[in-house]
Motif scaffolding. Structure first.
Motif, short mmCIF file in Angstrom:
data_model
loop_
_atom_site.label_atom_id
_atom_site.label_comp_id
_atom_site.label_asym_id
_atom_site.label_seq_id
_atom_site.Cartn_x
_atom_site.Cartn_y
_atom_site.Cartn_z
N LYS A 187 0.85 -1.19 0.00
CA LYS A 187 0.00 0.00 0.00
C LYS A 187 0.88 1.24 0.00
O LYS A 187 1.95 1.25 0.60
CB LYS A 187 -0.91 0.05 1.24
CG LYS A 187 -1.97 -1.00 1.28
CD LYS A 187 -2.84 -0.81 2.51
CE LYS A 187 -3.93 -1.86 2.54
NZ LYS A 187 -4.79 -1.69 3.70
N ASN A 188 0.41 2.28 -0.64
CA ASN A 188 1.06 3.59 -0.62
C ASN A 188 2.51 3.57 -1.09
O ASN A 188 3.31 4.40 -0.69
CB ASN A 188 0.97 4.20 0.78
CG ASN A 188 -0.45 4.32 1.26
OD1 ASN A 188 -1.34 4.72 0.51
ND2 ASN A 188 -0.70 3.95 2.50
N SER A 189 2.83 2.64 -1.96
CA SER A 189 4.20 2.48 -2.43
C SER A 189 4.75 3.76 -3.05
O SER A 189 5.88 4.17 -2.75
CB SER A 189 4.27 1.34 -3.44
OG SER A 189 5.56 1.21 -3.95
N GLU A 190 3.98 4.40 -3.92
CA GLU A 190 4.46 5.60 -4.60
C GLU A 190 4.70 6.74 -3.62
O GLU A 190 5.69 7.46 -3.73
CB GLU A 190 3.48 6.02 -5.70
CG GLU A 190 3.44 5.06 -6.87
CD GLU A 190 4.82 4.84 -7.50
OE1 GLU A 190 5.51 5.84 -7.79
OE2 GLU A 190 5.20 3.67 -7.67
N ILE A 191 3.81 6.90 -2.65
CA ILE A 191 3.97 7.97 -1.66
C ILE A 191 5.23 7.73 -0.83
O ILE A 191 6.04 8.64 -0.64
CB ILE A 191 2.73 8.07 -0.74
CG1 ILE A 191 1.52 8.52 -1.56
CG2 ILE A 191 2.99 9.00 0.43
CD1 ILE A 191 0.21 8.43 -0.82
N ILE A 192 5.40 6.51 -0.37
CA ILE A 192 6.57 6.18 0.46
C ILE A 192 7.86 6.41 -0.32
O ILE A 192 8.79 7.05 0.17
CB ILE A 192 6.48 4.72 0.96
CG1 ILE A 192 5.31 4.58 1.94
CG2 ILE A 192 7.79 4.29 1.61
CD1 ILE A 192 4.94 3.16 2.27
N LYS A 193 7.89 5.93 -1.54
CA LYS A 193 9.11 6.10 -2.35
C LYS A 193 9.34 7.56 -2.72
O LYS A 193 10.48 8.01 -2.77
CB LYS A 193 9.07 5.19 -3.57
CG LYS A 193 9.24 3.75 -3.13
CD LYS A 193 9.51 2.81 -4.24
CE LYS A 193 9.75 1.42 -3.63
NZ LYS A 193 10.15 0.45 -4.59
#
Length: 173
Positions: free
Chosen positions: A138-144
Motif C-alpha cells: 500500500k502507498n508504495s508511490e507515496i513512500i518512495k
C-alpha cells in the motif's frame, strides 16, 4: 512530559514503551555528557527506531530478510533526521548555549557543515538503494516519493534557508 495518548498506549504496549522510555532517557543523559559524540547519539537514535520496527513487524507478515531491510531503512532514516535536526538547529543552539552534537566534531564550522551535508547525502543514497529492494503493498508511490525526493528536497531547502540567513548576517555586519 508525556501526553495522555502516550500514557494510554503504554498501558497497552507496556514492553515497547518501557524500552522507548529507557532509550530516550539514555539519549538525554548522553546529550548532557560532554564526552558523548555525534556517532554515538545518531546510532542510539537508529537503534531505537530499529526496535520500533522490530516490535511492529511482530504484528504483520514480513519475511525475515525484508524485516532486516526495513530495520536498516529505519536506522538510516533516524540518523538522517538526527543529522538534519542538528544541522538545522546549530546556530540557535550555540547562541542559547544548548547541546548540539555538531559541537563535538573537531572541525571549523564550515567544515562541520560540509562534512555533515556529505554524510546526510550518503545516508539518503543508502536509503534510496535499500528502498529499491522493498515492495510495499500500500502507498508504495507515496513512500518512495518521500524517500527518493522528499528527503533530498528537505535537505536542499534547509541548506538554502541557512545560506540566505548567513548572507543576511554578513550584510548586517
Amino acid at each position: 512530559m508525556k501526553n495522555r495518548t502516550y500514557k494510554n498506549d503504554c498501558d497497552i504496549y507496556t514492553e515497547v514503551c518501557t524500552y522507548l522510555d529507557s532509550k530516550l532517557e539514555l539519549f538525554y543523559d548522553l546529550e548532557k555528557n560532554e564526552n558523548s559524540d555525534f556517532d554515538e547519539l545518531a546510532q542510539l537514535m537508529g537503534d531505537t527506531w530499529k526496535e520500533i520496527v522490530e516490535y511492529g513487524t511482530n504484528y504483520i507478515s514480513v519475511e525475515e530478510n525484508k524485516k532486516e531491510l526495513l530495520k536498516s531503512v529505519c536506522d538510516d532514516l533516524a540518523k538522517f533526521l538526527y543529522c538534519m535536526d542538528a544541522y538545522d538547529d546549530y546556530e540557535k543552539d550555540i547562541k542559547k548555549k544548548r547541546f548540539n552534537p555538531l559541537q563535538k566534531i573537531p572541525f571549523r564550522l564550515d567544515e562541520k557543515i560540509d562534512n555533515g551535508l556529505f554524510l546526510v547525502g550518503f545516508i539518503i543514497h543508502n536509503l534510496q538503494q535499500k528502498m529499491s529492494d522493498i515492495k510495499f503493498n500500500k502507498n508504495s508511490e507515496i513512500i518512495k516519493n518521500v524517500i527518493f525526493f522528499g528527503l533530498e528536497y528537505k535537505l536542499k531547502s534547509i541548506v538554502k534557508r541557512k545560506e540566505k540567513e548567513n548572507a543576511k548576517g554578513k550584510c548586517k555586519k
